[in-house]
Design an enzyme around this catalytic site. Structure first.
Site, mmCIF file in Angstrom:
data_model
loop_
_atom_site.group_PDB
_atom_site.id
_atom_site.type_symbol
_atom_site.label_atom_id
_atom_site.label_comp_id
_atom_site.label_asym_id
_atom_site.label_seq_id
_atom_site.Cartn_x
_atom_site.Cartn_y
_atom_site.Cartn_z
ATOM 1 N N SER A 126 64.654 16.729 45.026
ATOM 2 C CA SER A 126 64.721 16.571 43.573
ATOM 3 C C SER A 126 63.885 15.390 43.126
ATOM 4 O O SER A 126 63.722 14.420 43.862
ATOM 5 C CB SER A 126 66.189 16.343 43.175
ATOM 6 N N TYR A 151 74.174 10.923 43.992
ATOM 7 C CA TYR A 151 73.539 12.240 44.202
ATOM 8 C C TYR A 151 72.083 12.042 44.601
ATOM 9 O O TYR A 151 71.613 12.567 45.603
ATOM 10 C CB TYR A 151 73.619 13.089 42.932
ATOM 11 N N LYS A 155 69.801 12.795 48.260
ATOM 12 C CA LYS A 155 68.521 13.510 48.380
ATOM 13 C C LYS A 155 67.493 12.636 49.104
ATOM 14 O O LYS A 155 66.700 13.113 49.902
ATOM 15 C CB LYS A 155 67.991 13.921 47.004
HETATM 16 C C1 WQD Z 1 67.932 16.004 30.725
HETATM 17 C C2 WQD Z 1 67.861 15.165 29.464
HETATM 18 C C3 WQD Z 1 69.787 13.784 29.096
HETATM 19 C C4 WQD Z 1 72.685 16.959 28.361
HETATM 20 C C5 WQD Z 1 69.503 16.238 36.544
HETATM 21 C C6 WQD Z 1 69.419 15.769 37.968
HETATM 22 C C7 WQD Z 1 68.224 16.393 38.628
HETATM 23 C C8 WQD Z 1 68.304 17.877 38.481
HETATM 24 C C9 WQD Z 1 68.381 18.269 37.017
HETATM 25 C C10 WQD Z 1 69.342 18.798 40.445
HETATM 26 C C11 WQD Z 1 68.387 13.747 29.667
HETATM 27 C C12 WQD Z 1 69.650 14.824 27.993
HETATM 28 C C13 WQD Z 1 71.514 16.290 28.661
HETATM 29 C C14 WQD Z 1 73.246 16.850 27.064
HETATM 30 C C15 WQD Z 1 71.446 15.400 26.435
HETATM 31 N N1 WQD Z 1 69.448 18.378 39.179
HETATM 32 N N2 WQD Z 1 70.912 15.525 27.708
HETATM 33 N N3 WQD Z 1 72.605 16.064 26.143
HETATM 34 O O1 WQD Z 1 69.601 14.310 34.245
HETATM 35 O O2 WQD Z 1 67.123 14.938 33.910
HETATM 36 O O3 WQD Z 1 68.371 15.788 35.873
HETATM 37 O O4 WQD Z 1 69.544 17.636 36.493
HETATM 38 O O5 WQD Z 1 68.394 18.875 41.139
HETATM 39 O O6 WQD Z 1 68.242 16.005 39.987
HETATM 40 O O7 WQD Z 1 69.236 14.372 37.975
HETATM 41 O O8 WQD Z 1 68.894 16.685 33.633
HETATM 42 O O9 WQD Z 1 69.549 18.280 31.902
HETATM 43 O O10 WQD Z 1 71.234 16.505 32.622
HETATM 44 O O11 WQD Z 1 69.257 15.842 31.255
HETATM 45 O O12 WQD Z 1 70.888 14.690 25.578
HETATM 46 O O13 WQD Z 1 74.316 17.447 26.716
HETATM 47 O O14 WQD Z 1 68.718 15.760 28.471
HETATM 48 O O15 WQD Z 1 70.199 12.537 28.559
HETATM 49 O O16 WQD Z 1 67.616 12.867 28.864
HETATM 50 P P1 WQD Z 1 68.499 15.311 34.361
HETATM 51 P P2 WQD Z 1 69.814 16.890 32.347
#
Ligand code: WQD
Length: 340
Positions: A126, A151, A155
């Site tokens: 990731s 997490y 990785k």
């Molecule tokens: C993306 C953006 C949030 C939800 C994670 C893991 C990564 C991969 C993908 C496994 C951020 C914003 C989110 C919400 C929001 N997983 N957000 N409101 O954190 O970039 O990555 O998931 O492999 O390893 O780290 O993904 O979709 O959670 O967040 O504003 O209800 O959307 O703050 O800026 P992230 P995400």
């Protein structure tokens, strides 16, 4: 026909990868204890491919049960290891759960590859291994910084275990660093199935739009970015899936240039949260009910990929744009709603 064992085959990326493998002539079996996935996804795979895939409901943390699968299938040509817990927030609250599950399961599957002489191994990694990078796009040579969550740390450790095992001659390996996988198969039948309230952005958007959630929160609009919200590299899950088939093909033809190669799997484009919301509203012709909330601890401000190495060495070319990513995610959410 080459036989591939997919761990976590009932999961989001695992199921899409099984479809791609079948469509490219591979024979596939799965190990998934369904602790975080729905076994019915296998019906969706069958609906798309016409093939029913055997899933062994085994906990990879149980070495004896895992080994028994290899004893029953002594002709495995490659393993793609997806099975792991992946909720960033949960890992902060319960680090030992993540260290035990994600690392013990990996060690067990690598031990079985060693005992049963499985020649090829693809590891689901990731972009989180980069931590909070100083700049984007990041290349595979970008210095890894301290992981921002347990997490992410699992990785980083996982990559090291696979790399050192390959260096010891256990197998040839490929590390695939996903950026943000989103969307669903264009034919429907399979997609993301978050358990409980979705932590990730796109399912939070589609569940709010369909009415499963009353409102979604944008975690911060005061970041140093073009519109104050975080920047990520969203990549269609089918593009991610196809990269695994290409990685296996490269390994089976012994074309890899090192015992363990690493590739970024991102679109190469960074989009802000508000740009994703705007795109969703455009394709769905709906107004999304959201409010701006406080920043989420552990969030990286900006990260997106330089994907030139995967394009050149894997001949991997992402096909889906952001509108198509959001359209397929929305179609899947509507399909789930119809199934209720
Ligand atoms: C993306 C953006 C949030 C939800 C994670 C893991 C990564 C991969 C993908 C496994 C951020 C914003 C989110 C919400 C929001 N997983 N957000 N409101 O954190 O970039 O990555 O998931 O492999 O390893 O780290 O993904 O979709 O959670 O967040 O504003 O209800 O959307 O703050 O800026 P992230 P995400």
């Amino acid at each position: 026909m080459q036989k591939i064992l997919v761990t976590g085959g009932c999961g989001y990326i695992g199921s899409h990868t099984i479809v791609d493998l079948i469509e490219n002539g591979y024979d596939v079996i799965s190990i998934d204890n369904n602790s975080r996935s729905n076994p019915e996804i296998m019906q969706g795979i069958a609906a798309i491919t016409g093939k029913s895939i055997k899933n062994y409901k085994v906990d990879l943390c149980n070495f004896e049960e895992t080994q028994a699968v290899f004893q029953e299938n002594t002709d495995i040509d490659g393993v793609i290891h997806f099975a792991a817990f992946k909720a960033v927030g949960e890992s902060v609250e319960n680090p030992l759960l993540y260290f035990n599950n994600n690392i013990v399961s990996l060690i067990n599957i690598v031990k079985c590859c060693d005992i049963f002489s499985v020649p090829h191994f693809v590891f689901s990694s990731s972009c989180t291994v980069y931590g909070n990078p100083d700049e984007s796009p990041v290349t595979e040579n970008t210095q890894l910084k301290k992981a921002t969550s347990p997490y992410g740390y699992t990785k980083q450790v996982g990559e090291e275990i696979v790399e050192q095992s390959a260096a010891a001659g256990i197998f040839n390996a490929t590390l695939l660093r996903y950026f943000n996988p989103v969307g669903a198969h264009p034919k429907g039948h399979i997609g993301e199935l978050p358990i409980g309230k979705p932590a990730n952005l796109v399912p939070a958007i589609t569940q709010t739009a369909i009415g499963k959630l009353p409102q979604m929160q944008v975690f911060g609009n005061d970041y140093p970015t073009k519109d104050g919200s975080c920047v990520r590299d969203y990549i269609h899950v089918c593009d991610i899936a196809h990269a695994h088939t290409l990685a296996l093909h490269r390994l089976s033809k012994n074309k890899q240039e090192e015992a363990c190669e690493v590739f970024n799997l991102g679109s190469g484009n960074g989009y802000t949260v508000f740009e994703v919301i705007d795109t969703f509203e455009k394709i769905s012709q709906t107004k999304l009910n959201f409010s701006v909330a406080a920043r989420r601890p552990g969030d990286v401000i900006t990260i997106f990929a330089n994907n030139e190495k995967a394009q050149e060495k894997l001949s991997w070319h992402p096909r889906f744009n952001l509108e198509e990513m959001m359209q397929t995610a929305w179609n899947w959410e509507k399909q789930l709603d119809n199934l209720k």
